[in-house]
Design a protein around this motif. Structure first.
Motif, mmCIF file in Angstrom:
data_model
loop_
_atom_site.group_PDB
_atom_site.id
_atom_site.type_symbol
_atom_site.label_atom_id
_atom_site.label_comp_id
_atom_site.label_asym_id
_atom_site.label_seq_id
_atom_site.Cartn_x
_atom_site.Cartn_y
_atom_site.Cartn_z
ATOM 1 N N LEU A 172 1.207 -10.696 4.205
ATOM 2 C CA LEU A 172 2.011 -11.651 3.675
ATOM 3 C C LEU A 172 3.164 -10.953 2.547
ATOM 4 O O LEU A 172 4.251 -11.391 2.685
ATOM 5 N N PHE A 173 2.784 -9.960 1.859
ATOM 6 C CA PHE A 173 3.833 -9.385 0.835
ATOM 7 C C PHE A 173 4.169 -7.719 0.984
ATOM 8 O O PHE A 173 4.667 -7.209 0.578
ATOM 9 N N ASP A 174 3.526 -7.231 2.110
ATOM 10 C CA ASP A 174 3.708 -5.976 2.515
ATOM 11 C C ASP A 174 3.247 -5.030 1.471
ATOM 12 O O ASP A 174 4.239 -3.928 0.811
ATOM 13 N N LEU A 175 2.268 -5.469 0.708
ATOM 14 C CA LEU A 175 1.797 -4.835 -0.582
ATOM 15 C C LEU A 175 0.430 -4.132 -0.288
ATOM 16 O O LEU A 175 -0.464 -4.616 0.281
ATOM 17 N N ASP A 176 0.219 -2.930 -0.693
ATOM 18 C CA ASP A 176 -1.084 -2.273 -0.416
ATOM 19 C C ASP A 176 -1.672 -2.175 -1.867
ATOM 20 O O ASP A 176 -1.172 -1.512 -2.926
ATOM 21 N N LEU A 177 -2.748 -3.044 -1.995
ATOM 22 C CA LEU A 177 -3.542 -3.143 -3.403
ATOM 23 C C LEU A 177 -4.280 -1.838 -3.793
ATOM 24 O O LEU A 177 -4.505 -1.876 -4.969
ATOM 25 N N LEU A 178 -4.299 -0.924 -2.938
ATOM 26 C CA LEU A 178 -5.100 0.326 -3.205
ATOM 27 C C LEU A 178 -4.379 1.299 -3.478
ATOM 28 O O LEU A 178 -4.865 2.298 -4.088
ATOM 29 N N ALA A 179 -2.867 1.176 -3.498
ATOM 30 C CA ALA A 179 -1.936 2.056 -3.724
ATOM 31 C C ALA A 179 -2.166 2.904 -5.056
ATOM 32 O O ALA A 179 -2.140 4.177 -5.095
#
Length: 224
Positions: A172-179
């Motif tokens: 949905l947001f092109d976000l990597d929560l693990l980054a």
């Protein structure tokens, strides 16, 4: 024998299934896709999964079921014996559910089922999910497990909530929560190597086609 009601695609069902397997408890899996019929509501008063059938009757709500399992089976404890440490695990369980799992669930229709959600709901999903991850970074120890050096129910909630949250954030947001959360990524990898986790994952994959057909059928019925 205990009976676990639900279906293998449900993350909450799999939390309970993991605890039962980890403790080596005998149980029977009963396929259960609840609705609002009298029969379903007898098993689960809110029509949710999972539910646990016992000699005394049915039990619902994942956290209550997990604590019941902990109380009746002392093998491989998933809650610390020391009161403060025990409370910390319960707090982490609650934080993961309220601030990560539930916000991520707002995005499920669009992330997993191809349905568009309202822009304000999508924004709420993003804001609350990021706040929830920040909370876990502050409170979780990841040393190497969420609450410290032992596997607990906090890890069970983490395992079956954070992976879905990561998928929602990416789609949905092109976000990597693990980054910028390498401890979480390392723990997820570690947990996914466990024998029981792999069995649960295989059962989920096997049941996914049936689940998706059920979702399509319900969507079609609602549209008509």
């Amino acid at each position: 024998m205990l009976k676990l009601y639900g279906f293998a695609v449900s993350n909450y069902y799999n939390m309970v299934k993991f605890a039962l397997l980890e403790k080596g408890m005998a149980f029977e899996e009963v396929m259960f896709h609840p609705d609002q019929s009298e029969q379903s509501l007898t098993i689960s008063p809110r029509g949710k999964v999972p539910a646990l059938g016992t000699e005394q009757g049915y039990m619902s709500e994942t956290s209550a079921i997990l604590e019941y399992i902990e109380e009746i089976e002392s093998a491989k404890p998933l809650l610390p014996s020391e009161p403060f440490a025990r409370a910390q695990v319960r707090a982490l369980m609650r934080e993961i559910e309220l601030y990560i799992e539930l916000p991520a669930r707002l995005g499920y229709p669009q992330a997993f089922f191809g349905m568009q959600i309202a822009p304000q709901l999508k924004e709420k999903c993003k804001v609350e999910l990021l706040a929830g991850v920040a909370t876990l970074k502050r409170h979780g120890k990841f040393a190497p497990f969420v609450a410290g050096d032992s596997l607990t129910l906090a890890d069970v909630y983490f395992l079956y909530s954070f992976d879905l949250a990561c998928a929602v954030a990416a789609k949905l947001f092109d976000l990597d929560l693990l980054a910028d959360f390498p401890q979480a990524g390392k723990l997820l990898a570690q947990l996914n190597e466990l024998e029981h986790v792999q069995k649960i994952a295989a059962d989920k994959d096997a049941n996914m086609p049936v689940f998706m057909e059920m979702i399509k059928a319900r969507a079609l019925a609602a549209a008509n």
